[in-house]
Each structure stands twice: as structure tokens, then as C-alpha cells.
Write a protein that holds these residues in place. Sequence first.
Motif, mmCIF file in Angstrom:
data_model
loop_
_atom_site.group_PDB
_atom_site.id
_atom_site.type_symbol
_atom_site.label_atom_id
_atom_site.label_comp_id
_atom_site.label_asym_id
_atom_site.label_seq_id
_atom_site.Cartn_x
_atom_site.Cartn_y
_atom_site.Cartn_z
ATOM 1 N N VAL A 198 8.122 -8.606 -1.408
ATOM 2 C CA VAL A 198 6.984 -7.680 -1.378
ATOM 3 C C VAL A 198 6.914 -6.974 -0.028
ATOM 4 C CG1 VAL A 198 4.454 -7.551 -1.327
ATOM 5 C CG2 VAL A 198 5.604 -8.846 -3.125
ATOM 6 N N ARG A 225 -4.759 1.954 -0.204
ATOM 7 C CA ARG A 225 -5.220 0.888 -1.093
ATOM 8 C C ARG A 225 -4.375 0.857 -2.380
ATOM 9 N NH1 ARG A 225 -9.936 2.526 1.451
ATOM 10 N NH2 ARG A 225 -10.313 4.251 0.019
ATOM 11 N N GLU A 226 -3.958 2.050 -2.816
ATOM 12 C CA GLU A 226 -3.129 2.128 -4.020
ATOM 13 C C GLU A 226 -1.781 1.441 -3.794
ATOM 14 O OE1 GLU A 226 -4.828 4.673 -2.696
ATOM 15 O OE2 GLU A 226 -6.372 4.736 -4.262
ATOM 16 N N ARG A 229 -2.152 -2.278 -3.976
ATOM 17 C CA ARG A 229 -2.256 -2.723 -5.365
ATOM 18 C C ARG A 229 -0.900 -2.639 -6.076
ATOM 19 N NH1 ARG A 229 -7.613 -0.363 -5.020
ATOM 20 N NH2 ARG A 229 -6.820 1.695 -5.585
ATOM 21 N N LYS A 230 -0.179 -1.555 -5.839
ATOM 22 C CA LYS A 230 1.117 -1.354 -6.486
ATOM 23 C C LYS A 230 2.082 -2.489 -6.192
ATOM 24 C CE LYS A 230 5.129 1.743 -6.514
ATOM 25 N NZ LYS A 230 5.711 3.005 -5.969
ATOM 26 N N PHE A 231 2.139 -2.900 -4.934
ATOM 27 C CA PHE A 231 3.087 -3.949 -4.539
ATOM 28 C C PHE A 231 2.459 -5.340 -4.529
ATOM 29 C CE2 PHE A 231 4.789 -0.074 -2.456
ATOM 30 C CZ PHE A 231 6.024 -0.031 -3.103
ATOM 31 N N GLN A 232 1.185 -5.412 -4.938
ATOM 32 C CA GLN A 232 0.457 -6.690 -4.916
ATOM 33 C C GLN A 232 0.559 -7.324 -3.529
ATOM 34 O OE1 GLN A 232 2.068 -8.953 -8.245
ATOM 35 N NE2 GLN A 232 0.669 -7.948 -9.668
ATOM 36 N N ALA A 233 0.288 -6.482 -2.542
ATOM 37 C CA ALA A 233 0.420 -6.883 -1.138
ATOM 38 C C ALA A 233 -0.951 -7.034 -0.491
ATOM 39 C CB ALA A 233 1.238 -5.839 -0.377
ATOM 40 N N GLY A 234 -0.968 -7.661 0.661
ATOM 41 C CA GLY A 234 -2.190 -7.830 1.443
ATOM 42 C C GLY A 234 -1.942 -7.490 2.893
ATOM 43 N N ASP A 237 1.129 -8.636 4.790
ATOM 44 C CA ASP A 237 2.428 -8.056 4.466
ATOM 45 C C ASP A 237 2.759 -6.822 5.309
ATOM 46 O OD1 ASP A 237 3.118 -9.869 2.319
ATOM 47 O OD2 ASP A 237 1.528 -8.904 1.165
ATOM 48 N N GLU A 261 -10.243 -2.372 1.512
ATOM 49 C CA GLU A 261 -11.140 -2.236 0.362
ATOM 50 C C GLU A 261 -12.576 -1.969 0.798
ATOM 51 O OE1 GLU A 261 -10.248 -1.916 -2.627
ATOM 52 O OE2 GLU A 261 -8.155 -2.518 -2.463
#
Length: 320
Positions: A198, A225-226, A229-234, A237, A261
Amino acid sequence: MSFLENQIMQSRTIAITGHTRPDGDCVGACMGLYNYIVENYPEIRVDVFLEPIAGSYKLIKRTDEIRQPEGRPEAYDLFICLDNSQKDRMTKGMEAYFDAAAATINVDHHISNTRFAQTNHVVAEASSASEVLYDLLDPEKITLSAAEALYMGIICDSGVFKYASTSEHTMQIAGRLMHLGVDSGRLIDEVFYERTYVQAQLLGQALLNSVRLFEGRCIYTVITREMFRKFQAGPDDLEGIVEQLRLTKGVEAAILISETEEGTSKFSFRSKRYMDVNKVAALCGGGGHIRAAGCTVHGDWNESLKIFLEAIEGQLVADV
């Protein structure tokens, strides 16, 4: 005996914390001190409070004992804040604990430090808070678990000994920690270079989206933010992205913008040779070091970016 060691020995309860969104130096310094106290002073009750840490830092012993503040703040005998330049940048929820403590100490290396504790020990020329902390500890009492944490902190904030803040003293400390058994190669690989899939995807997208300005001497990218969400990252990362931007040939200043967010955006600044990005970050209430700084802005990040770019251009023109 240092003032820190003396204060520790006079205390029965100790709280340790760092700054919000803890990086490698923050975690390294906090866990280095925590392990040092646990293993040398079993009669002292010590708690370490940090916000959730990156998975790569969890190879340090006792990170599973990190706590988050909850309920009514306890009044500790001693409150030690590490790698934090401002009281309001402390781990969320810890200001009340700080205010309730009988004694407070701040150990740091940020040039922007506001000296908010009762006792402030700030060495702005040091590579890291972990380096500053090492000099306050008894070298005969530093165990392997404490040494590994301190070494991690030093490599993270010195860019594995390549930033300008790396000194002969930094290298001497690193050598002493290795003498205690620290596996340098393993720590450097697992903490500094190894990435999850990721993280690799997010880095690739960030580089593809990057923009160069001022004849290629400044570069920035945005993690929206998109994209998170796309990479399921935080936020964890994002490690290494701004540094990779800084390494672009011809670049002096690099900026990483990451949306959150909560309707805020975090700016991370890096420079290569001469630019003072601490002054740039300070324009919106941030700070840090001459070569590495950051700040958080509210609202549209585009408006803040314009302010920062104007300041960066001014420094670039001054260098011509």
C-alpha cells in the motif's frame, strides 16, 4: 548525574509522551526512556502515552504497553515530554496530565521549541531528540531494548546519517549503541526502507501527481482523501514520500500536502542545502527544523500553498 536522571530517581510515578502523530524519533525517544526506566528502576511506576504508531516501529520492545489518555487525568510526580516543541502539539489528551504533574521536563531538538515545561533541555543542533536524550542517560544503564529504540530515533531523524544535522557526536553515539548489540542493518531496513505494498502504491501515485515549480527547484504533491480511500491507506503510509520528493535532481524545496477527514491538511516541508523551511512553516503556526518542518492548516489547502510558495520563491531568489 544529569538533571534528568536525578529527577527520575526522586519520582515514584512518571508519565512520558511526545508529539501528535508520532514519527520514528518521537517513538524512539519515548520508548528508549520508557525501557530505560522500566529496566533500571523497577520501583518506579512509569507510563508511556502516544497516539497509534506505525507498524514499522513496533519491532521496539514494549510498544504494546503504550497507552492513550482516558478518564480523569492522573497527577504524576514527573511528566517528561520528548521531541515536542509546543504544548499544543503534545499527544492528544495529555495537556491535562501535563498541567496536573508536580514536575515537568521537555527534552527536544527543534529550533522552534517554545520552552513550555518547568525544565527545558533543547539542543537545536542535535540530529534527533533521541540523541539529546542519550546524553542525559547513564551509558552504563542503557540496555539493548533502550539502545534499539534510541538508534531507531536517530536513524529516522538523521535520514540514516545523511542530513546536515548528523555530526561526529551522532556517529559516536550510534557506534556505542551498536556496541550494545543493536543490529544496525536490520533496524535500518525494517524501519527506514521497507514499505508495504500500500505504501509503495501511494508513493508511486504521489510521484506521478507531483508538480515542479521555479525552474524545477521546488516540488510538491498532494495526497487527497480520495487517494487515502482508494489505496486503503492512512497517515502512517505517508512515511518517506516527502523525502523521495526532496531527492529529485535539481530540487531544493519539497512539500507534501495530505488531506485529513477533519477538514484540515498537513504540510510537510524538506529542503536540501540552504533553504530554511522552518521559517516557511511558521507562516501558518508550524515549525520544526531548518531542513525539515511542518504545520497543519484549516480549510482550503490551496490558499495556504500560495503563501508557502511565495515564501519559498523569496528564499530561492535570495540565493541566486
